[in-house]
Design an enzyme around this catalytic site. Structure first.
Site, PDB file in Angstrom:
ATOM      1  N   GLY A  20       0.804  -1.051   0.044  1.00 58.99           N
ATOM      2  CA  GLY A  20      -0.066  -0.159   0.023  1.00 58.99           C
ATOM      3  C   GLY A  20       1.197   1.045  -0.044  1.00 58.99           C
ATOM      4  O   GLY A  20       0.195   2.165  -0.547  1.00 58.99           O
ATOM      5  N   TRP A  28       1.920   1.816  -3.690  1.00 56.48           N
ATOM      6  CA  TRP A  28       1.101   2.192  -3.756  1.00 56.48           C
ATOM      7  C   TRP A  28       1.249   3.364  -4.133  1.00 56.48           C
ATOM      8  O   TRP A  28       0.869   4.715  -5.959  1.00 56.48           O
ATOM      9  CB  TRP A  28      -0.275   1.773  -4.078  1.00 56.48           C
ATOM     10  CG  TRP A  28      -1.274   1.782  -4.913  1.00 56.48           C
ATOM     11  CD1 TRP A  28      -2.472   2.074  -5.910  1.00 56.48           C
ATOM     12  CD2 TRP A  28      -2.188   3.479  -4.037  1.00 56.48           C
ATOM     13  NE1 TRP A  28      -3.476   2.372  -6.177  1.00 56.48           N
ATOM     14  CE2 TRP A  28      -2.896   3.867  -5.306  1.00 56.48           C
ATOM     15  CE3 TRP A  28      -2.477   4.052  -3.158  1.00 56.48           C
ATOM     16  CZ2 TRP A  28      -4.008   4.649  -5.216  1.00 56.48           C
ATOM     17  CZ3 TRP A  28      -3.405   5.428  -2.906  1.00 56.48           C
ATOM     18  CH2 TRP A  28      -3.897   5.081  -4.204  1.00 56.48           C
ATOM     19  N   HIS A  29       1.180   4.432  -3.240  1.00 60.17           N
ATOM     20  CA  HIS A  29       1.044   5.866  -2.829  1.00 60.17           C
ATOM     21  C   HIS A  29       2.455   6.454  -4.156  1.00 60.17           C
ATOM     22  O   HIS A  29       2.007   7.341  -4.134  1.00 60.17           O
ATOM     23  CB  HIS A  29       1.429   6.045  -1.296  1.00 60.17           C
ATOM     24  CG  HIS A  29       0.075   6.235  -0.945  1.00 60.17           C
ATOM     25  ND1 HIS A  29      -0.420   5.302  -0.181  1.00 60.17           N
ATOM     26  CD2 HIS A  29      -0.648   6.912  -0.560  1.00 60.17           C
ATOM     27  CE1 HIS A  29      -1.182   5.001   0.329  1.00 60.17           C
ATOM     28  NE2 HIS A  29      -2.251   6.591  -0.113  1.00 60.17           N
ATOM     29  N   GLY A  30       3.754   5.811  -3.893  1.00 69.82           N
ATOM     30  CA  GLY A  30       4.940   6.667  -4.489  1.00 69.82           C
ATOM     31  C   GLY A  30       5.825   5.855  -4.717  1.00 69.82           C
ATOM     32  O   GLY A  30       6.022   4.813  -4.209  1.00 69.82           O
ATOM     33  N   PHE A  47      -0.289  10.432  -7.049  1.00 67.24           N
ATOM     34  CA  PHE A  47       0.026   9.306  -6.710  1.00 67.24           C
ATOM     35  C   PHE A  47      -1.486   8.475  -8.290  1.00 67.24           C
ATOM     36  O   PHE A  47      -1.134   7.051  -8.190  1.00 67.24           O
ATOM     37  CB  PHE A  47      -0.726   8.512  -5.492  1.00 67.24           C
ATOM     38  CG  PHE A  47       0.114   9.518  -4.869  1.00 67.24           C
ATOM     39  CD1 PHE A  47      -0.836   9.954  -3.289  1.00 67.24           C
ATOM     40  CD2 PHE A  47       1.078   8.981  -3.988  1.00 67.24           C
ATOM     41  CE1 PHE A  47      -0.121  10.354  -1.945  1.00 67.24           C
ATOM     42  CE2 PHE A  47       1.797   9.740  -3.694  1.00 67.24           C
ATOM     43  CZ  PHE A  47       1.240  10.586  -2.337  1.00 67.24           C
TER      44      PHE A  47
END
Lengths: 460, 513
Positions: B326, B329-331, B513
């Site tokens: 997770g 996924w953000h960056g 993102f």
């Protein structure tokens, strides 16, 4: 049950649901045309009233919380633009500050025009870097210099007072005119001109310019210099200038109007949709606007023609008394491989820029000499502070060198802040700046440099 | 196109007006066209990416549902997930992978006196991240997985295209579930005056949060993170608290604008935030923060990994893996990976602690006391704030610098601008206005609840149903007060916002993102 009781929340809760349903059905029975019109009018007027109340409420809210005071400029027929006096200004385009312009129209605390006994007065003239809207007044280098000088001199019972005459967009000509018209009445002992890149390029209007919000120089065929108000007069007759004059009351007093104007300015440069939509929407009204602007009188400025004449005459007199020798005596060579905007060899373009820069700087030298003479005649010592610039400003660094040479001959003190600030590449960030203006840290550094540089002057 | 731009101010009313004027059959087509216009406004070419992925996932969805054999269905599902993730990886993680290889080789080279001590010389590729790719890829994966599990696919390609491209949630969520969205397409398009006005109010509120609060906190955060070595302890905590609220106002503001826009069109989008900073545990925080993402991670990552079905150690590993991914996924940065890992470990500890409490009633009583709850809230907040340091920092040394300022008792250096930036900013004023707006909205809700049927204004747009006004002297009192109050507040916010958006306009944080 009376008709009014249906609006009482207490009663509603006690009405059996069937009855409420029945009332609702009764309410939804078709009405006649006049009742519909009346209901429609009531809705419309309620909406208008609601919006009116919200307008007033938001204006009060902005006044209470201190926002929406974006405007700080007024039209001036002698200097081009000056501050709106007695005006709170809330500036957040770069950095942040909230401060009141003084009653004399300075971005400073209140000062008496008559110099108090026993006080050494230092006037600072400059552009937006001196005006320093990006920081609060107490954090500007002008105020910091005063605080520190007084602190250092406390034991000697000396007192210092600094006054900030800085105004955004000013150039060398305006510094000069500002000294003659604004600064001199304060009888400063020291006049500090805070000099920056492009201060000399604004002396003469460039080819194609038809109007400018500033006085310029003009040279006649006998090489006599004077102040030229033609371009400023053209600007005063533009719709933009007249709009600024006509809307001055709103720009002083209405927060919503100021916020709207600032947003309009931002959107005009940032949004193509806004430009297209607004220009089409207002096209039908532009004739009326034009007529309204034609009726804006310039007579409200009083006898500005007399003041202008006095300045032009004094300029001519001073120019006759100073040397006209060139101060730019080098030829700067272009770097190998420099290209112009279209990718071709840049030598010719560089030569044109070089020649223009040297002409501007030579003229600037004359203005500095005149300023120095005017200062000496009024009992003030001239000090030049050269501000820091990114390290690709080749011509500016030559200009500083030229001004230093001139200063040596003329007995002017130069404080080269550019040499004492860390060198920066273009667009490089530093804690001393916000974007292009000093941060509080930058102001502190400037103040320290100026105090050190002023010591020999103040000890004389 | 940004939600806080003039272009959107023109785009939305035009789309809403057109939507309610066109016949029912044309409405989905209009919305799809508007959504693609919205998406392609910044980069036209990425409209093809969205179209291509939409078409591919539509076909794959039909294929998954078509086959009876489990292995065939699984194969198509895996192919679909691989396709979506590979697009995400290509655009988002290529340069991250290349940079990591370069940095690793440089480190190895220095450590082992290797010839590659300056890296392998790979330079970044000129890849521009398509807006919203992380969000719509997750929506596509959810769609394929749910069909694999037995849900019915969307047969109508237009309905699927609308689900994929719906502009209010296209770029930064909330991550929709297609079943909820598709159900709304079956209902008769309608919106009440109350829904319309509350949609307007949501948009105004969202803009206020983003522009007046979030954007004005950005300089405080920038002053701290650009020069962490200048900060003292107070400034360190002020800076990271400012960031916590900046990201909250930024993201929840965006969600509000999206949900409000959807409401104007008669659609409902899921809520994404529920006062996350009042959480008393990290677990509760993730039930309140970016709820659409946390439920997605739970349903499509945590549970497929095994969830909490296995042994405790396995559950902890699943939690950590889920949160680590997770974070990624953000960056595309190691700080995001560390942030995810931080929360994963935190959730594992939270779970272990909850298990401990189950076996210790006395301890449980103490934890549930007033003091215990206060302590729990404080610890959760501090933990979340520490996580945000990793999230915001561009590099690990920068994060370490901020942590040093926060946890080493010291005074700020004179050049530190954090406190100056906060106290001189309009944020304190914006908070006052925000309380006024929130308070006013609460009063409106109270009136709405108490007024009952008299204020019932269930008419369908366009136009008001004037038949509902009573034939009495007190016509004006029948006015739909809550709706009018929403409109009035929206107008007030709009006017006040004219003065708040003076500084630099910040892009939405979650756009990256």
């Amino acid at each position: 049950m009376s008709p009014t009781t249906i609006f009482d929340p207490e009663v509603i809760h006690t009405i059996p649901s069937q009855q409420r349903l029945g009332r609702k059905n009764a309410l939804q029975q078709p009405r006649n045309a006049s009742q519909k019109i009346l209901a429609g009018l009531l809705v419309g007027s309620s909406v208008v009233l609601l919006f009116g109340v919200m307008l007033v409420l938001s204006e009060i809210a902005l006044g209470l919380i201190g926002l929406g005071d974006d405007e700080y400029i007024k039209v001036d027929p002698v200097l081009g633009i000056t501050h709106l006096e007695n005006k709170w200004v809330d500036f957040r385009h770069e950095g942040f500050s909230r401060a009141k312009i003084s009653s004399q129209g300075l971005r400073d605390v209140e000062h008496q025009i008559a110099k108090p006994e026993g006080v050494t007065r230092i006037a600072f003239i400059g552009d937006s870097k001196t005006q320093a809207l990006q920081v609060n007044i107490e954090d500007t280098f002008v105020r910091l210099v005063e605080k520190e000088l007084n602190s250092q001199a406390a034991s000697q019972k000396k007192k210092f007072e600094t006054i900030n005459f800085g105004m955004s967009s000013y150039g060398l000509v305006q510094y000069f005119v500002s000294f003659l018209s604004q600064v001199r009445p304060y009888s400063p002992d020291v006049t500090v001109v805070v000099y920056h890149i492009f201060d000399s390029t604004e002396n003469l209007p460039k080819f194609g310019t038809t109007s400018l919000p500033a006085p310029t120089l003009s040279l006649n065929n006998k090489d006599e210099l004077t102040i030229d108000y033609n371009f400023l007069d053209c600007w005063l007759h533009t719709d933009g200038a007249k709009y600024m004059i006509a809307s001055e009351w709103l720009r002083r007093n209405c927060h919503l109007f100021q916020a709207l104007s600032a947003d309009d300015f931002m959107l005009r440069s940032g949004s193509k949709w806004y430009m297209n939509i607004v220009s089409k929407l207002f096209a039908p009204f532009s004739g009326g606007f034009q007529n309204a602007m034609d009726n804006v009188p310039l007579a409200k400025f009083g006898d500005y023609e007399r003041r202008r004449r006095a300045i032009c005459e004094e300029t001519r007199t001073l120019d006759r008394q100073v040397s006209h020798d060139n101060i730019w005596t080098w030829t700067v060579k272009p770097r190998l491989g420099d290209k112009n905007a279209s990718g071709a060899d840049g030598k010719e373009d560089f030569k044109l820029l070089h020649d223009a820069a040297s002409a501007d700087v030579n003229l600037a030298g004359r203005v500095v000499r005149m300023l120095n003479l005017a200062c000496r005649k009024s009992g003030s010592k001239l000090v030049l502070v050269t501000l820091p610039a990114p390290d690709n400003m080749v011509f500016y660094f030559k200009e500083i060198k030229a001004l230093k040479k001139l200063a040596e001959k003329e007995g002017i003190t130069v404080i080269d802040a550019n040499a004492q600030f860390p060198s920066l590449a273009p667009m490089q960030s530093s804690p001393l700046y916000y974007r292009s203006h000093f941060s509080p840290a930058g102001h502190r550094k400037m103040a320290n440099i100026i105090i050190e540089g002023l010591k020999p002057v103040l000890n004389q | 196109m940004l939600f806080n731009s003039f272009e959107y101010l023109v785009f939305l009313p035009v789309v809403v007006l057109a939507y309610w004027l066109v016949p029912r059959q044309v409405k989905p087509v209009l919305l799809i066209a508007a959504s693609y216009f919205f998406y392609m406004y910044s980069f036209k070419v990425y409209g093809l990416l969205l179209l291509g992925l939409t078409a591919a996932n539509y076909v794959l969805g039909l294929l998954v549902s078509r086959f009876e054999r489990l292995d065939a269905r699984r194969l198509i599902l895996v192919a679909g997930i691989a396709l979506n993730l590979s697009m995400l990886a290509l655009f988002k993680y290529t340069n991250f992978i290349l940079d990591s290889i370069n940095t690793s080789c440089a480190w190895l080279g220095r450590f082992m006196a290797f010839p590659l001590d300056k890296g392998v010389g790979i330079s970044d590729l000129p890849i521009i991240l398509p807006l919203g790719i992380s969000f719509f890829v997750f929506e596509f994966i959810h769609y394929l997985v749910d069909i694999y599990k037995g849900s019915k696919p969307v047969k109508n390609p237009l309905r699927f295209a609308l689900f994929a491209s719906f502009f209010p949630s296209q770029i930064a969520g909330p991550i929709k579930r297609y079943q909820d969205f598709d159900k709304q397409l079956d209902e008769k398009p309608q919106v009440t005056f109350d829904q319309f006005s509350s949609g307007l109010f949501l948009i105004a509120q969202g803009l206020f949060k983003k522009t007046a609060l979030g954007d004005n906190l950005a300089p405080v955060v920038k002053a701290g993170f650009d020069n962490p070595n200048l900060m003292g302890t107070f400034e360190g905590w002020l800076c990271i608290t400012a960031f916590a609220f900046q990201i909250y106002y930024d993201f929840s503001g965006y969600t509000d604008i999206g949900r409000g826009s959807a409401k104007l069109l008669g659609y409902s989008l899921p809520e994404n935030f529920n006062m996350p900073y009042i959480a008393s545990s990290l677990r509760e925080f993730w039930h309140r923060w970016h709820m659409s993402l946390s439920t997605w991670l739970r349903d499509y990552l945590f549970i497929p990994l095994g969830g909490s079905r296995g042994q405790e150690a396995q559950t902890y590993a699943n939690l950590i893996t889920t949160m680590l991914l997770g974070g990624l996924w953000h960056g595309a940065s190691w700080t995001f990976v560390l942030w995810g890992l931080f929360h994963g470990v935190g959730l594992a500890i939270n779970r272990a602690w909850d298990k401990q409490l189950q076996n210790a009633p006395a301890l449980s009583r103490a934890v549930n006391s007033v003091f215990g709850l206060a302590l729990a809230h404080a610890i959760t907040l501090v933990t979340v704030l520490c996580g945000w340091v990793l999230f915001r920092a561009k590099t690990v040394p920068e994060a370490i610098g901020v942590f040093k300022a926060m946890f080493t008792p010291c005074v700020a250096q004179i050049d530190c601008e954090v406190a100056n930036a906060f106290f001189n900013s309009p944020v304190p004023a914006a908070i006052c206005v925000y309380f006024f707006i929130v308070g006013g909205a609460a009063v409106v809700k109270l009136i709405e609840r108490n007024a009952g049927d008299s204020y019932d204004s269930a008419q369908n747009l366009p136009g008001l149903d004037l038949k509902s006004f009573a034939n009495t002297r007190w016509h004006f009192a029948i006015m739909p007060l809550p709706a009018m109050a929403h409109i009035g507040f929206s107008f007030f916010i709009g006017l006040v916002l004219l003065a708040f958006c003076r500084g630099e306009s910040q892009p939405f944080i979650y756009f990256q993102f």
